[in-house]
Design an enzyme around this catalytic site. Structure first.
Site, short mmCIF file in Angstrom:
data_model
loop_
_atom_site.label_atom_id
_atom_site.label_comp_id
_atom_site.label_asym_id
_atom_site.label_seq_id
_atom_site.Cartn_x
_atom_site.Cartn_y
_atom_site.Cartn_z
N SER A 548 -44.86 -18.89 34.12
CA SER A 548 -44.57 -19.04 35.54
C SER A 548 -43.13 -18.69 35.86
O SER A 548 -42.85 -18.01 36.85
CB SER A 548 -44.89 -20.46 36.01
OG SER A 548 -46.28 -20.64 36.07
N SER A 672 -53.58 -14.36 32.80
CA SER A 672 -52.38 -15.09 33.19
C SER A 672 -52.43 -15.47 34.66
O SER A 672 -52.04 -16.57 35.04
CB SER A 672 -51.13 -14.25 32.90
OG SER A 672 -51.26 -12.95 33.40
N ASN A 675 -54.69 -18.52 34.81
CA ASN A 675 -54.45 -19.72 34.01
C ASN A 675 -53.00 -20.11 33.78
O ASN A 675 -52.74 -21.23 33.37
CB ASN A 675 -55.11 -19.57 32.64
CG ASN A 675 -56.59 -19.38 32.74
OD1 ASN A 675 -57.29 -20.24 33.27
ND2 ASN A 675 -57.09 -18.26 32.25
N TYR A 676 -52.08 -19.20 34.01
CA TYR A 676 -50.71 -19.51 33.63
C TYR A 676 -49.69 -19.43 34.76
O TYR A 676 -48.59 -19.96 34.64
CB TYR A 676 -50.25 -18.58 32.51
CG TYR A 676 -50.89 -18.90 31.20
CD1 TYR A 676 -50.46 -20.01 30.48
CD2 TYR A 676 -51.92 -18.13 30.69
CE1 TYR A 676 -51.06 -20.33 29.27
CE2 TYR A 676 -52.52 -18.44 29.49
CZ TYR A 676 -52.08 -19.54 28.78
OH TYR A 676 -52.67 -19.86 27.60
N LEU A 677 -50.03 -18.69 35.81
CA LEU A 677 -49.04 -18.49 36.85
C LEU A 677 -49.26 -19.47 37.99
O LEU A 677 -50.33 -19.47 38.61
CB LEU A 677 -49.13 -17.06 37.35
CG LEU A 677 -48.91 -16.02 36.25
CD1 LEU A 677 -49.11 -14.62 36.77
CD2 LEU A 677 -47.52 -16.17 35.65
#
Length: 718
Positions: A548, A672, A675-677
């Site tokens: 992030s 991403s 799930n990640y940002l």
DNA sequence: GTTGCGACTTAGGACTTTCCTG
DNA sequence: CAGGAAAGTCCTAAGTCGCAAC
């Protein structure tokens, strides 16, 4: 395999060793030989020391060395790093306060209430399941219900008011819901026997199979086009499981898979799928409607007064297991799931789902400390599978939001943490040093934790704590850089992680006595430690945090205010891409990549030509206008001007598209993004630059991130 | 303390639908 | 308006991580 001892353990076993230079020269000179390694380990010889030294070198590596984005990005990365160090704490509280304020302002509007009759008709029982804390919201919803009861149609027509769960209080006591009602799973369609003219041949002769054997045989027949049906392990596993389904006679007769001819069956299935494609519009429409009906009936549940979408309400059909990578169990039969295998979870006072006629559930339970609705045990690994809610649901969304909040808390203390683990490298205690090294990798390279896994049960993949010697090579010099560490291993889903990391050579010190059993439960130890450092901190939070924060920084760096929308989106994609590279999210290059790239290029060429044509026309129109000086020709000039502009824009769009696609060849952005940002970063960016959020998130994604879209302002800071 | 299990997130690829273009 | 590419959806495997059971 003895030589498989994990890297960290190997390191940990070092006591003292042959002279450093000898060791180093051995490693630098090439890959350790397997046999050599084995004998080394077996006899406790200290070849292992090499790896200790590797670690030492890494330990002393400067923070600023940019590891993950590859050499070209090194400098950029350094700057980023500086930035990272600088803007440690701040803004989060601000953000929170702001949000709190916003929450206060929000007036409760209507909620769309599902199944209003039911909910309305049994309010007492609901009250029973609602803590006092929740009564407030319940009342609101009931009011709503009254409004909504007079007919679904009416409700549907109105612009549906979405429930803003993020404006409500959360459960804090581990309770996940108070009321849960659903219709249970949709089972896989029953097996349809082959028509009698489709035959299986054994040893060249047609053979009628029993129903069970035939079904499993069709699984194999359907896969004949896949390469893995030629793999030994796959065939062996399949054949073994297939034989279990055969009658005694079949078993006696069919003893060699190579003598089995599934060709007819294969053709049959191929023809069937062709036929499905060729269905008339009406028939396709009919199928669609039927699917929609099933979705409406089984695809939703009621959880705490709200209708929520279920993610996977269909039970996985039987088939042949195909794991990822070199999976030892590929080809095994994945059994058909029957009602008797199913555990239902719902609230006591709900209408329990009914098992299909003549069957029973394995169990019906009422556990509101978990989020799943249905579970069963899968037969390949013995793992439990679940039916759970869609990402747009409250229960998933809250968790997702919380995940990013944890990552933001890490942002506040990451400097302290990094200083601490650097410090820990010097610790007298081996475990601490070891822990600190692992953390270093996890943070810098965004590696996964790497839990232990049972050998032979799954493909051989590793993460940080399970790295082994063979996954790392040291180079005294590579690509003009000193001390390059080369990582090469298979990570999750057997995706290769390959990275050459230049490290700085620094003072080396030997660790003291080391504890040989350090590896076991290593991730547990690590996470326990992290938990002490910060509430809720685990290894994977680093991935979320680094992903992030990288997005945020890259967006700042790459977005030019003067760019137009497509160019800004390209910047966004590039920022996204930087994260995907960091997290090693790869994809197989699309099969049609080269071709579609060529097509695009020819389009660009054509557009260029069109542009020069348009320009020429503009010129002549101008000349014409000069001579004639009348309204009509003036208009014509304007018209041509616009045309040129339009073509220019189109060309630019195409070129941007080409760049984007080329850069994206092997990189998967979706993982991403999903799930990640922190979605609030993207939403804020969109708001700041006036980009419609639809350009960044599609419908499903907007549903998943509704909370972020609603709450993030343009000045949101991760 | 260790192990195995349970619950939940993260993952890439297959499959399906939509979009675009000639 | 077909056919191919792109986008979107579905599928389910494979991770992480905490906790209960031994």
């Amino acid at each position: 395999m003895v030589q498989r001892a994990c890297l960290l353990r190997v390191v940990s076993q070092l006591k003292s060793g042959p002279s450093l230079s000898v060791l180093i020269s051995r490693v630098w000179s090439g890959k350790p030989q397997e046999g050599m390694l084995a004998s080394c380990v077996a006899s406790s010889i200290n070849m292992i020391g090499l790896f200790l030294q590797l670690i030492l070198i890494l330990l002393w590596t400067e923070w600023t060395v940019l590891l993950h984005l590859g050499s070209e990005h090194k400098d950029k990365h350094r700057e980023k790093e500086k930035l990272k160090q600088k803007d440690g704490s701040s803004d989060k509280q601000k953000e929170k306060d702001k949000y709190k304020e916003k929450r206060k302002e929000v007036k409760v509007k209507g909620f769309f209430v599902i199944f209003p009759p039911r909910i309305k008709s049994e309010p007492e029982s609901e009250d029973f399941y609602h803590s006092p804390k929740h009564n407030k919201s319940l009342k609101r919803e009931q009011k709503k219900g009254e409004v909504g009861t007079d007919g679904k149609k009416k409700v549907k027509k109105e612009p549906e008011e979405k429930w803003k769960w993020w404006e409500e209080e959360r459960y804090t006591d581990g309770v996940k819901w108070k009321f849960l009602e659903h219709k249970g799973p949709v089972f896989a369609p029953a097996y349809e026997p082959l028509p009698s003219n489709i035959k299986f041949y054994y040893d060249g002769k047609p053979m009628k199979l029993s129903l069970g054997a035939e079904e499993v045989g069709t699984f194999f027949a359907k896969m004949l086009d896949h390469e893995y049906t030629t793999k030994d392990i796959f065939r062996k596993n399949f054949f073994k499981d297939w034989r279990k389904e055969m009658t005694a006679e079949e078993k006696a007769k069919i003893t060699d898979l190579n003598k089995c001819d599934f060709g007819d069956m294969h053709e049959y299935f191929k023809a069937q799928s062709e036929a499905r494609k060729a269905l008339s519009k009406e028939e396709k429409q009919k199928n669609k409607e039927e699917n929609e009906r099933i979705l409406q009936e089984y695809g939703f549940c009621v959880m705490d007064n709200h209708k929520e979408r279920i993610a996977n309400f269909r039970i996985e059909p039987p088939g042949l297991f195909r794991g990822r990578g070199d999976h030892p169990k590929m080809g095994m039969l994945k059994r058909r799931i029957r009602p008797e295998d199913i555990i239902i979870n719902c609230s006591k006072d709900s209408q329990h789902p009914k098992p299909p006629p003549g069957t029973k559930w394995k169990e019906v339970r009422h556990d509101n400390k978990v989020t799943w609705l249905v579970s069963w045990t899968e037969n390949i690994q013995g793992a439990i599978k679940y039916i759970m809610l869609n990402p747009s649901s409250r229960i998933k969304g809250e968790k997702d939001w919380q995940k990013y909040e944890t990552a933001r808390r890490l942002k506040k203390c990451v400097d302290r943490l990094r200083a601490q683990y650097r410090d820990d490298w010097k610790s007298k205690e081996m475990r601490i040093r070891q822990r600190a090294v692992a953390l270093y990798f996890i943070d810098k390279l965004a590696l996964r934790a790497g839990n232990e896994k049972e050998e032979g049960e799954t493909a051989d993949t590793v993460g940080c704590c399970s790295l082994r010697v063979e996954h790392i090579t040291l180079h005294p010099e590579k690509d003009g850089k000193e001390y390059v560490v080369e990582f090469d291993f298979l990570g999750k889903d057997s995706i290769r992680y390959y990275n050459k990391v230049p490290v700085e050579k620094r003072v080396r010190e030997l660790f003291g006595m080391l504890c040989p059993d350090a590896r076991s439960l290593f991730t547990t130890i690590l996470n326990k430690h992290l938990q002490e450092l910060m509430d809720g901190l685990t290894a994977k939070v680093f991935r979320t945090y680094n992903a992030s924060i990288t997005l945020q920084q890259q967006l700042k760096e790459l977005t030019s205010p003067e760019d137009n929308v497509p160019a800004k989106i390209l910047s966004y994609n590039r920022a996204n891409r930087a994260v995907a590279i960091l997290c090693n999210h790869q994809r197989a290059p699309p099969k049609t990549f080269e071709k579609s790239m060529q097509n695009l290029q020819s389009k660009i060429d054509a557009k260029k030509e069109q542009l020069s044509d348009a320009k020429r026309e503009l010129k002549s129109a101008k000349a014409d206008a000069k001579v004639r000086r009348d309204e009509k020709s003036k208009k014509a000039v304007e018209c041509k001007k616009k045309a040129v502009q339009r073509v220019e824009e189109q060309l630019m769009k195409l070129e941007v598209q080409a760049t984007d696609r080329e850069e994206n060849k092997q990189i998967a952005l979706g993982t991403s993004k999903l799930n990640y940002l922190d979605p609030r970063i993207s939403v804020a960016w969109c708001k700041k630059w006036g980009i419609p959020v639809e350009k960044i998130y599609n419908k499903t994604q907007r549903e998943k991130f509704a909370w972020a879209i609603d709450m993030a302002d343009e000045d949101f800071e991760f």
